[in-house]
Design a protein around this motif. Structure first.
Motif, mmCIF file in Angstrom:
data_model
loop_
_atom_site.group_PDB
_atom_site.id
_atom_site.type_symbol
_atom_site.label_atom_id
_atom_site.label_comp_id
_atom_site.label_asym_id
_atom_site.label_seq_id
_atom_site.Cartn_x
_atom_site.Cartn_y
_atom_site.Cartn_z
ATOM 1 N N LEU A 159 0.845 -1.190 0.000
ATOM 2 C CA LEU A 159 0.000 0.000 0.000
ATOM 3 C C LEU A 159 0.879 1.238 0.000
ATOM 4 N N ALA A 160 0.364 2.315 -0.566
ATOM 5 C CA ALA A 160 1.092 3.584 -0.483
ATOM 6 C C ALA A 160 1.281 3.954 0.984
ATOM 7 N N PRO A 161 2.504 4.279 1.403
ATOM 8 C CA PRO A 161 2.730 4.590 2.818
ATOM 9 C C PRO A 161 2.083 5.907 3.222
ATOM 10 N N ARG A 162 1.673 5.966 4.482
ATOM 11 C CA ARG A 162 1.168 7.213 5.056
ATOM 12 C C ARG A 162 2.353 7.909 5.720
ATOM 13 N N PRO A 163 2.796 9.026 5.171
ATOM 14 C CA PRO A 163 4.071 9.593 5.629
ATOM 15 C C PRO A 163 4.008 10.378 6.928
ATOM 16 N N GLY A 164 2.821 10.795 7.377
ATOM 17 C CA GLY A 164 2.740 11.700 8.527
ATOM 18 C C GLY A 164 3.414 11.166 9.765
ATOM 19 N N GLY A 165 3.123 9.917 10.137
ATOM 20 C CA GLY A 165 3.711 9.343 11.339
ATOM 21 C C GLY A 165 5.204 9.139 11.209
ATOM 22 N N VAL A 166 5.647 8.735 10.022
ATOM 23 C CA VAL A 166 7.080 8.500 9.801
ATOM 24 C C VAL A 166 7.848 9.814 9.895
ATOM 25 N N VAL A 167 7.318 10.865 9.276
ATOM 26 C CA VAL A 167 7.978 12.177 9.335
ATOM 27 C C VAL A 167 8.067 12.656 10.788
ATOM 28 N N SER A 168 6.985 12.482 11.551
ATOM 29 C CA SER A 168 6.995 12.886 12.962
ATOM 30 C C SER A 168 8.043 12.110 13.745
ATOM 31 N N ALA A 169 8.165 10.823 13.463
ATOM 32 C CA ALA A 169 9.153 9.996 14.163
ATOM 33 C C ALA A 169 10.568 10.431 13.811
ATOM 34 N N PHE A 170 10.828 10.708 12.529
ATOM 35 C CA PHE A 170 12.163 11.148 12.119
ATOM 36 C C PHE A 170 12.569 12.434 12.826
ATOM 37 N N GLU A 171 11.623 13.346 12.942
ATOM 38 C CA GLU A 171 11.947 14.639 13.535
ATOM 39 C C GLU A 171 12.147 14.543 15.052
ATOM 40 N N ALA A 172 11.476 13.589 15.688
ATOM 41 C CA ALA A 172 11.549 13.489 17.152
ATOM 42 C C ALA A 172 12.650 12.554 17.638
ATOM 43 N N ALA A 173 13.042 11.585 16.819
ATOM 44 C CA ALA A 173 14.025 10.584 17.247
ATOM 45 C C ALA A 173 15.419 11.203 17.347
ATOM 46 N N PRO A 174 16.293 10.605 18.136
ATOM 47 C CA PRO A 174 17.683 11.101 18.212
ATOM 48 C C PRO A 174 18.351 11.071 16.838
ATOM 49 N N GLU A 175 19.286 11.972 16.614
ATOM 50 C CA GLU A 175 19.928 12.078 15.307
ATOM 51 C C GLU A 175 20.788 10.869 14.971
#
Length: 342
Positions: free
Chosen positions: A250-266
């Motif tokens: 299925l086409a991925p839903r990017p909202g949750g992934v983008v939020s995780a990338f921005e919040a997770a440690p670098e």
């Protein structure tokens, strides 16, 4: 509408203990009856295998509920204390034991063999992981969680559907561990869901694994068509065209992934996971027909170092996610069983 917490704790969980206890007490009778009935049935003792798996589920569910109740008593009946680090470790050990038992029994009675391909998820030990997994077929989340906990000794933080709270053991256990139950169709609450995902991805340490299924649900041809139509209605024609070319995911839903990338440690690496072997089992009838399955499930890992993960640019992150989902679709096309019906 979510089930109120007090209903789940005061009504559903105690009722589950009573029902499961009753089923297990009478199980010898059920096994005898099923054994006699199955003598005249074709199908490689399918009915006996199903009853055994139901029995295993009842045993593990009841054991989990009783153990969780015991841990709550040991914490002085304190909802806050039962979530402190020492009790969380005891909960993760309980998860590891249950998953190990279920994995071994399922392999034995369903004749399943799981092999892994690609980079070892622990190629970068001592670094947090963000795990993005394809969602298709029965048991994929179970296999992934078992690998993370028992093979790689990770402590997963999982984003999962709120409907999973209907299972009392999962409800109690994962509400004590870092996890988030979210609606697959959040509607107006979309921003709140992304905030919850960001909070869950914050503060990952060296043995944590943040787990999310970007597709938001199991793959079915009907769901794939609906998502493509939804993208077109929203005017996202480029995303719709790319989704049409992906026939196994299925086409991925990017909202949750983008939020995780921005919040997770670098320093968080990203692990992408795909699997094939059971993805053609779309209905209960499919599962029944295949028992025992006599199959090899291949789990494919791609490990992306933190330095190669786009940060601070949501548009680039969405493009990156779609690119990887196209890679996963290509891999599945090359490895899926001949019986697959995309």
């Amino acid at each position: 509408m979510p089930i109120p917490r007090w209903v789940r704790r005061v009504v559903i969980a105690p009722a589950a203990v009573c029902v499961l206890s009753g089923l297990l007490i009478t199980m010898p009778v059920w096994l005898l009856v099923v054994g006699l009935v199955s003598i005249g049935l074709k199908g490689r003792r399918r009915l006996l295998r199903v009853v055994w798996l139901v029995t295993l589920y009842c045993v593990l569910e009841l054991t989990l509920l009783l153990e969780l109740f015991g841990l709550w008593l040991a914490a002085g009946c304190s909802a806050k204390r039962v979530r402190n680090p020492s009790f969380q470790l005891r909960h993760y050990r309980l998860v590891a034991w249950v998953l190990n038992v279920a994995y071994r029994q399922a392999g034995r009675f369903l004749k399943l063999n799981v092999v892994t391909d690609g980079p070892d998820p622990d190629a970068h030990p001592g670094r947090p992981l963000i795990v993005l997994c394809r969602h298709a077929g029965p048991g994929d989340s179970f296999l992934l969680t078992n690998a993370l906990v028992n093979k790689y000794e990770r402590e997963p933080r999982i984003v999962l559907k709120d409907t999973m709270q209907w299972d009392p053991a999962i409800d109690v256990l994962l509400n004590r561990l870092p996890s988030r139950f979210i609606s697959p169709n959040p509607g107006a609450e979309g921003d709140a869901v992304e905030d919850q995902i960001a909070a869950l991805a914050t503060g990952l340490d060296e043995n944590d694994a943040f787990v999310i299924f970007p597709e938001g649900g199991n793959f079915t041809p009907g769901r794939r068509t609906k998502i493509i139509e939804s993208l077109k209605r929203k005017g996202l024609h480029s995303a719709a065209r790319r989704a049409e070319k992906m026939i196994h995911v299925l086409a991925p839903r990017p909202g949750g992934v983008v939020s995780a990338f921005e919040a997770a440690p670098e320093n968080a690496d990203v692990l992408l996971v795909a699997h094939t072997g059971l993805d053609h089992l779309l209905t209960v009838a499919d599962v029944w027909r295949e028992l025992p399955m006599d199959k090899t499930i291949t789990m494919r890992f791609w490990l992306v170092p933190a330095a190669e993960v786009p940060r601070g640019n949501p548009q680039r992150q969405v493009e990156w996610l779609y690119h990887w989902w196209e890679e996963i679709d290509d891999w599945i096309e090359q490895h899926h069983p001949a019986t697959n019906r995309p």
